[in-house]
Scaffold this motif. Sequence first.
Motif: not given
Length: 178
Positions: A25-27, A42-47, A90-91, A172-175
């Motif tokens: 969603a955001i870079f 992504t919809n799974k969180g911040d990376f 999450q790194m 990283f993918g969709q749930e």
Amino acid sequence: MSLTREDFFCGAFLSYLLNNRIVPAIFEERIDPNRKIYDFTTNKGDFRVYVKSSEKPVNESSQKNGCRWNFPFTENQIDELKSVKSEGRQMYFAFVCGKTALNKSKIAIIPESIIFKYIDIDRNNKYKGQSIKIKLVKGHWDFDVYGTARSDKVDGLDNTLKVRVKNIDELFGQEQTA
């Protein structure tokens, strides 16, 4: 701005995300364009993902049963890793394992907690080389990961960490819905 070979391998990671419906969603803007560290959501969180690449396996022609890639870290990169904080993200490390036939290349995604066990980030001997090694045995579903601070064998037994070859989608993918 001129492109480096490293930029093309970082592009492989980013392209994989987009081509497999993992659309961030955001870079966020990179603080230093020379660093290959990407922040995205992504919809799974911040990376936060640190991308390194190896153009081809070590001894590709003699490794009939698999391939091994070496990812050395420079003195400056080790110092940089000490200062890079996940800042609530999450790194992960993305290791682009290149092959002469580029479409045979692979990407290994490994969490920072594991990487920091395999390289000696608080090294006493600053001149000792630090590296991560990734091996993919033909027909196996997992990468074998080891490094400077943890060898691949102890007393003749396998001491590598197993990382699923296709773990990008689950990280990283969709749930998945039932």
